[in-house]
Scaffold this motif. Structure first.
Motif, PDB file in Angstrom:
ATOM      1  N   LEU A  87       0.816  -1.205   0.000  1.00  0.00           N
ATOM      2  CA  LEU A  87       0.000   0.000   0.000  1.00  0.00           C
ATOM      3  C   LEU A  87       0.853   1.260   0.000  1.00  0.00           C
ATOM      4  O   LEU A  87       0.450   2.285  -0.576  1.00  0.00           O
ATOM      5  CB  LEU A  87      -0.950  -0.013   1.199  1.00  0.00           C
ATOM      6  N   LEU A 280      -6.798   5.434  -0.619  1.00  0.00           N
ATOM      7  CA  LEU A 280      -8.174   5.412  -1.102  1.00  0.00           C
ATOM      8  C   LEU A 280      -8.382   6.395  -2.247  1.00  0.00           C
ATOM      9  O   LEU A 280      -9.150   6.125  -3.177  1.00  0.00           O
ATOM     10  CB  LEU A 280      -9.133   5.740   0.044  1.00  0.00           C
ATOM     11  N   PHE A 283      -7.130   4.788  -5.387  1.00  0.00           N
ATOM     12  CA  PHE A 283      -7.946   3.625  -5.723  1.00  0.00           C
ATOM     13  C   PHE A 283      -9.295   4.051  -6.313  1.00  0.00           C
ATOM     14  O   PHE A 283      -9.748   3.506  -7.328  1.00  0.00           O
ATOM     15  CB  PHE A 283      -8.163   2.769  -4.477  1.00  0.00           C
ATOM     16  N   VAL A 403     -12.728  -1.280   5.156  1.00  0.00           N
ATOM     17  CA  VAL A 403     -11.801  -1.546   4.051  1.00  0.00           C
ATOM     18  C   VAL A 403     -10.855  -2.629   4.554  1.00  0.00           C
ATOM     19  O   VAL A 403     -10.011  -2.384   5.424  1.00  0.00           O
ATOM     20  CB  VAL A 403     -11.008  -0.288   3.657  1.00  0.00           C
ATOM     21  N   GLU A 407      -7.077  -7.590   1.688  1.00  0.00           N
ATOM     22  CA  GLU A 407      -7.738  -7.722   0.391  1.00  0.00           C
ATOM     23  C   GLU A 407      -7.352  -6.577  -0.539  1.00  0.00           C
ATOM     24  O   GLU A 407      -7.050  -6.788  -1.716  1.00  0.00           O
ATOM     25  CB  GLU A 407      -9.259  -7.747   0.600  1.00  0.00           C
ATOM     26  N   LEU A 408      -7.328  -5.351  -0.009  1.00  0.00           N
ATOM     27  CA  LEU A 408      -6.965  -4.193  -0.823  1.00  0.00           C
ATOM     28  C   LEU A 408      -5.510  -4.281  -1.277  1.00  0.00           C
ATOM     29  O   LEU A 408      -5.194  -3.995  -2.445  1.00  0.00           O
ATOM     30  CB  LEU A 408      -7.191  -2.911  -0.030  1.00  0.00           C
ATOM     31  N   MET A 411      -5.181  -6.677  -4.141  1.00  0.00           N
ATOM     32  CA  MET A 411      -5.739  -6.173  -5.394  1.00  0.00           C
ATOM     33  C   MET A 411      -4.825  -5.166  -6.072  1.00  0.00           C
ATOM     34  O   MET A 411      -4.673  -5.158  -7.287  1.00  0.00           O
ATOM     35  CB  MET A 411      -7.112  -5.553  -5.147  1.00  0.00           C
ATOM     36  N   VAL A 412      -4.196  -4.267  -5.299  1.00  0.00           N
ATOM     37  CA  VAL A 412      -3.373  -3.233  -5.917  1.00  0.00           C
ATOM     38  C   VAL A 412      -2.007  -3.750  -6.344  1.00  0.00           C
ATOM     39  O   VAL A 412      -1.297  -3.072  -7.093  1.00  0.00           O
ATOM     40  CB  VAL A 412      -3.198  -2.019  -4.975  1.00  0.00           C
ATOM     41  N   ARG A 423     -11.060  -4.973  -8.778  1.00  0.00           N
ATOM     42  CA  ARG A 423     -10.803  -3.637  -8.237  1.00  0.00           C
ATOM     43  C   ARG A 423     -11.963  -2.696  -8.523  1.00  0.00           C
ATOM     44  O   ARG A 423     -12.358  -1.903  -7.655  1.00  0.00           O
ATOM     45  CB  ARG A 423      -9.504  -3.070  -8.828  1.00  0.00           C
ATOM     46  N   TYR A 426     -14.832  -3.533  -6.270  1.00  0.00           N
ATOM     47  CA  TYR A 426     -14.567  -3.140  -4.884  1.00  0.00           C
ATOM     48  C   TYR A 426     -14.663  -1.629  -4.717  1.00  0.00           C
ATOM     49  O   TYR A 426     -15.120  -1.134  -3.677  1.00  0.00           O
ATOM     50  CB  TYR A 426     -13.181  -3.636  -4.456  1.00  0.00           C
ATOM     51  N   ALA A 427     -14.250  -0.884  -5.738  1.00  0.00           N
ATOM     52  CA  ALA A 427     -14.371   0.577  -5.686  1.00  0.00           C
ATOM     53  C   ALA A 427     -15.851   0.991  -5.604  1.00  0.00           C
ATOM     54  O   ALA A 427     -16.215   1.898  -4.850  1.00  0.00           O
ATOM     55  CB  ALA A 427     -13.709   1.205  -6.896  1.00  0.00           C
ATOM     56  N   LEU A 430     -16.993   0.330  -2.079  1.00  0.00           N
ATOM     57  CA  LEU A 430     -16.548   1.339  -1.126  1.00  0.00           C
ATOM     58  C   LEU A 430     -17.352   2.630  -1.266  1.00  0.00           C
ATOM     59  O   LEU A 430     -17.649   3.304  -0.279  1.00  0.00           O
ATOM     60  CB  LEU A 430     -15.062   1.625  -1.308  1.00  0.00           C
TER      61      LEU A 430
END
Length: 435
Positions: A87, A280, A283, A403, A407-408, A411-412, A423, A426-427, A430
């Motif tokens: 991240l 965030l 993303f 969040v 998992e995030l 994905m990134v 992704r 998920y966006a 969110l």
């Protein structure tokens, strides 16, 4: 003076009772440390209270290490290892360079700044292996073998050719340019932030190699502003190193007084809330197709001074949510990033009141969501209804939406088509709570 080390996690409290290391400590003989503790509490970075039996410490969303008199406080981030590194790279556009071995990444007793410094050293080594950027610099000098353009005005002032050299104006392609000056200054600055001897030696060694024939400069906010103005495609490879250098400079000394040129503070505190917001932001901007995301959008017109009752002629306050999602010209969602695990901890009243105002600002039935990080994959969203107190009718809703960090991070860090679709889904989840 004996230094008392204290290790805390985010949002953790340590009281001076029992066998606490802060029992019996005080700032009685340390007026500078007492003043610094007051500044840290006022800025919301770290709260240290002097009690009769010792020092009570309450950490916030800031991680790192800071020294106050006899006390050295180290605050560890809750997320560690792969999720934290993935991240960080994603939020600040860092390259996937080698940092630590897996075992070192998992350790929790390393100061947080060492992770950033290790990434900076890897970025500098990568730039050095590619070859440092060189820029053309003008030179006026006498030359026996003319190069560039002969300066005939200067030649005429000296009365013509009476010597074996001619005054010339030419350009040399040199490594002594702003990009390399900032890189070297960042490496030297970073070497002073770590207690790890191996890391410090590596940073100094890189600074010595990169700094050969480079004029030393001192970092300040004017240098970073100039760097931003002069950035171009030729210096694009330097951008990750510049971001890290700016973060390290901004958060060193606990970020107190740096913009005003204040005295440096022995420590480094990194704002995980700002970091979480940066993750965030990128993303949502990249994955919410068909929507426009605006960061820190001002909700105009929600508050206004009554005409005739604004004696100081002040501007009316305007709330600024972290993200407002637009579809066309209409508000589709209001989101606020809060770096506090609300699945494990209760919702603070100030967060609830803030989000309730955001929701009510858009009229009846509007919703506003808090996006918070959690490591628990079982976490699901909770909804609080804001009701009219007399008749109990619902006016708005505040949503607590988790969040899931693991998992995030997964994905990134992947780029296959299936993960890209995931992704985007998920966006939307969110932003709107869609499954």
């Amino acid at each position: 003076m004996t230094v008392v080390p204290v290790m805390l996690g985010e949002w953790e409290e340590l009281s001076p009772s029992g066998d606490s290391p802060t029992r019996g400590l005080s700032f009685r003989r340390e007026p500078a440390a007492r003043a610094l503790a007051a500044d840290l509490a006022e800025s919301g970075k770290l709260e240290i209270r002097e009690l009769l039996n010792g020092l009570a410490i309450q950490s916030k969303s800031f991680v790192g290490t800071i020294r106050l008199g006899p006390l050295q406080v180290t605050i560890r981030p809750k997320m560690t290892g792969f999720p934290l590194v993935a991240l960080l790279r994603y939020a600040y556009g860092l390259r996937n360079l080698f940092l630590y071995g897996q075992v070192e990444m998992e350790t929790t007793d390393r100061p947080f700044q060492d992770l950033l410094l290790s990434q900076l050293s890897a970025e500098a080594a990568e730039l050095l292996s590619r070859g440092l950027h060189r820029a053309y610099r003008p030179r006026h000098e006498l030359m026996a073998s003319p190069r560039g353009r002969v300066n005939f005005q200067r030649l005429a002032r000296t009365g013509g050719v009476r010597q074996s050299a001619l005054p010339c104006y030419h350009h040399l392609r040199l490594a002594d340019c702003l990009s390399n000056q900032v890189l070297v200054a960042g490496l030297r600055f970073g070497a002073g932030l770590t207690a790890d001897l191996e890391l410090r030696a590596r940073l100094r060694r890189l600074a010595a190699v990169c700094g050969e024939n480079v004029t030393p400069i001192r970092l300040d906010y004017h240098v970073f502003a100039r760097l931003e103005r002069e950035a171009n495609r030729l210096t694009r490879a330097y951008e990750p190193a510049f971001r890290l250098t700016k973060i390290l400079y901004r958060d060193a000394g606990a970020g107190l007084g740096r913009e005003a040129g204040g005295l440096p503070v022995p420590g480094f505190l990194f704002d995980m809330n700002r970091f979480f917001q940066a993750v965030l932001s990128r993303f949502l901007h990249e994955n919410l197709d068909g929507f426009r995301v605006q960061d820190e959008y001002r909700l105009q017109g929600m508050f206004a001074y009554v005409p005739g009752f604004n004696p100081q002629r002040r501007q009316a306050p305007a709330p600024r949510p972290d993200f407002v999602v637009f579809r066309g010209g209409r508000v589709a969602a209001i989101l606020d990033a809060k770096y506090r695990d609300l699945w494990e901890n209760a919702l603070p009243r100030d967060m609830l009141y803030q989000l309730a105002l955001y929701a009510l600002s858009q009229g009846g039935g509007m919703r506003a969501a808090i996006l918070y990080p959690t490591l628990d994959p079982r976490a699901c969203e909770a909804v609080i209804e804001v009701r009219e107190p007399v008749h109990g009718m619902g006016r708005a809703q505040v949503i607590l939406r988790p969040v899931v960090i693991d998992e995030l991070a997964e994905m990134v860090s992947l780029s296959d088509p299936a993960t890209a679709r995931r992704r985007k889904e998920y966006a939307r989840h969110l932003a709107f709570g869609e499954k």
